[in-house]
Write a protein that holds these residues in place. Structure first.
Motif, PDB file in Angstrom:
ATOM      1  N   ARG A  49      39.147  40.158  30.953  1.00  0.00           N
ATOM      2  CA  ARG A  49      39.666  41.333  31.637  1.00  0.00           C
ATOM      3  C   ARG A  49      38.570  42.370  31.687  1.00  0.00           C
ATOM      4  O   ARG A  49      37.783  42.504  30.753  1.00  0.00           O
ATOM      5  CB  ARG A  49      40.821  41.946  30.849  1.00  0.00           C
ATOM      6  N   MET A  50      38.511  43.097  32.802  1.00  0.00           N
ATOM      7  CA  MET A  50      37.510  44.167  32.900  1.00  0.00           C
ATOM      8  C   MET A  50      38.205  45.369  33.495  1.00  0.00           C
ATOM      9  O   MET A  50      39.013  45.244  34.424  1.00  0.00           O
ATOM     10  CB  MET A  50      36.342  43.729  33.774  1.00  0.00           C
ATOM     11  N   SER A  51      37.908  46.530  32.921  1.00  0.00           N
ATOM     12  CA  SER A  51      38.474  47.764  33.453  1.00  0.00           C
ATOM     13  C   SER A  51      37.318  48.656  33.889  1.00  0.00           C
ATOM     14  O   SER A  51      36.429  48.956  33.100  1.00  0.00           O
ATOM     15  CB  SER A  51      39.301  48.449  32.370  1.00  0.00           C
ATOM     16  N   VAL A 111      44.054  49.566  46.091  1.00  0.00           N
ATOM     17  CA  VAL A 111      43.695  49.257  44.710  1.00  0.00           C
ATOM     18  C   VAL A 111      43.463  50.573  43.998  1.00  0.00           C
ATOM     19  O   VAL A 111      42.627  51.367  44.420  1.00  0.00           O
ATOM     20  CB  VAL A 111      42.421  48.394  44.659  1.00  0.00           C
ATOM     21  N   GLY A 112      44.246  50.832  42.945  1.00  0.00           N
ATOM     22  CA  GLY A 112      44.138  52.103  42.237  1.00  0.00           C
ATOM     23  C   GLY A 112      42.953  52.110  41.298  1.00  0.00           C
ATOM     24  O   GLY A 112      42.309  51.086  41.066  1.00  0.00           O
ATOM     25  N   ARG A 113      42.649  53.280  40.771  1.00  0.00           N
ATOM     26  CA  ARG A 113      41.605  53.380  39.761  1.00  0.00           C
ATOM     27  C   ARG A 113      42.225  53.842  38.466  1.00  0.00           C
ATOM     28  O   ARG A 113      43.145  54.662  38.502  1.00  0.00           O
ATOM     29  CB  ARG A 113      40.544  54.369  40.232  1.00  0.00           C
ATOM     30  N   THR A 130      34.523  48.312  31.025  1.00  0.00           N
ATOM     31  CA  THR A 130      34.746  47.711  29.719  1.00  0.00           C
ATOM     32  C   THR A 130      35.294  46.319  29.935  1.00  0.00           C
ATOM     33  O   THR A 130      36.159  46.107  30.769  1.00  0.00           O
ATOM     34  CB  THR A 130      35.741  48.536  28.885  1.00  0.00           C
ATOM     35  N   LEU A 131      34.721  45.400  29.163  1.00  0.00           N
ATOM     36  CA  LEU A 131      34.987  43.992  29.421  1.00  0.00           C
ATOM     37  C   LEU A 131      35.497  43.365  28.138  1.00  0.00           C
ATOM     38  O   LEU A 131      35.007  43.669  27.064  1.00  0.00           O
ATOM     39  CB  LEU A 131      33.664  43.362  29.853  1.00  0.00           C
TER      40      LEU A 131
END
Lengths: 251, 110
Positions: free
Chosen positions: A132-134, A189-191, A226-227
């Motif tokens: 997952r990455m944000s 696509v939101g942020r 962040t991953l």
């Protein structure tokens, strides 16, 4: 060796010997230039020490060789996996040919195929190991091309299923970017942008973190990514397949 | 003597404080250091030749550093930064060696 002028080898030099000259220069004098020279020497010392430490740090963190080793590792793991797959498929083929398990076997194969194609086409939810990455992006600097690069990089790293911001990314997906608003397949696509990908976590993570890669590019644009590698992630967003009107399969 | 002590002091300071080099300075620092070393050895040689001048030393030190950094900067802009850096290091290295040889001849007659 001291500057004894009686030394026969330097008899032709009537002035002070070189050692004495060196010592004479070494005597502290409070001239402006001497102070300046001393401060320059301090600067030089700081510079040398700093540079040496910088070089040592860089040598530790560069990690180009481990990166290469990991790439090699991944390839050999993949090769052995493909080998295993080949053997498995050959066994299946032999079983089918010999006709020991007939209808049930063919049905199971067909179901497996449907599942695989469903995951690839994005029509069924999928789960498996992945990452997952944000990407938090206060300045709206993560633009369409960067998202496209990200998707491509994930695919290169062997991601089998990708979801970005709640949208399933499939072969026909497109990325739009107008006035800082991102959308994929027409859905906004939101942020922060949340990316979920199923694939080998190590390979995916190293593909993202590689020097000059996605994470670094994002950081250069002033955003942060962040991953996290996950043993199990779920990709639940679905893609509505379009009905084909023109193309038909060749038998 | 004072400059030598200054050098030691600077080394100690750098080791203790471990200052972080700003990113824009990182390509220039190693070249600047080599250029400064060239100036230092040139200065010692001038002492032994009996033509040392404080002002000349300070000016040559600063100009060496600035010119070396400038060459690297120009090389970076032209896309030949690494080659030019190598060139600068080679030239300065040759100069340092010849200066050291001259110092050695003065001090040891060999």
């Amino acid at each position: 060796m001291s500057g004894t002028p009686s030394s026969p080898s330097r008899g032709h030099r009537p002035s002070a010997g070189p050692w004495r000259r060196l010592v004479r220069l070494g005597r502290p004098r409070a001239t402006k230039a001497n102070v300046l020279a001393a401060s320059l020497a301090v600067l030089l010392g700081v510079g040398i020490a700093t540079q040496v430490q910088l070089t040592q740090e860089r040598g530790l963190s560069q990690l180009s060789q481990p990166d290469l080793v990991r790439v090699l590792d991944n390839i050999s793991v993949r090769a052995s996996r493909l080998d295993a797959q080949v053997r498995e498929l050959e066994a299946t083929r032999d079983r089918l040919r010999s006709g020991t398990g007939t209808t049930a076997e063919a049905l199971a194969q067909a179901q497996k195929r449907v599942d695989t194609l469903g995951i690839l086409a994005g029509t069924v939810a999928a789960k498996g190991p992945g990452m997952r990455m944000s990407i938090s992006d206060p300045g709206n600097q993560v633009t369409g091309p960067l998202v496209l690069d990200l998707i491509q990089e994930l695919r290169d790293a062997g991601a089998e299923s990708i979801e970005i911001g709640g949208v399933r990314v499939v072969a026909s997906s497109y990325v739009e970017d107008s006035g800082g608003r991102l959308s994929i397949d027409g859905k906004p696509v939101g942020r922060p942008v949340l990316v979920t990908a199923i694939g080998d976590p190590e390979t995916l993570a190293s593909a993202m973190m590689i020097p000059g890669g996605i994470v670094e590019t994002i950081r250069q644009k002033g955003a942060t990514a962040t991953l996290s590698k996950q043993p199990t992630v779920e990709v639940t967003a679905l893609h509505q397949p379009l009905t084909l009107t023109q193309a038909t399969p060749v038998p | 003597m004072i400059p030598a002590l200054g050098l030691l002091l600077g080394l100690a300071l750098g080791l203790l404080l471990n200052p972080s080099v700003p990113l824009w300075l990182q390509p220039y620092l190693p070249i600047a250091i080599v250029a400064a070393l060239d100036a230092v050895f040139g200065g010692v040689r001038a002492v032994l030749d009996g033509i040392f001048n404080d002002k000349v030393f300070v000016v040559s030190f600063l100009s060496n550093v600035v010119v070396a950094a400038l060459i690297v900067f120009l090389g970076d802009q032209l896309g030949v930064g690494s080659q030019l850096s190598t060139g600068v290091v080679v030239v300065l290295g040759v100069r340092i060696f010849s200066n050291v040889a001259s110092i050695r001849r003065h001090l040891f007659r060999a």
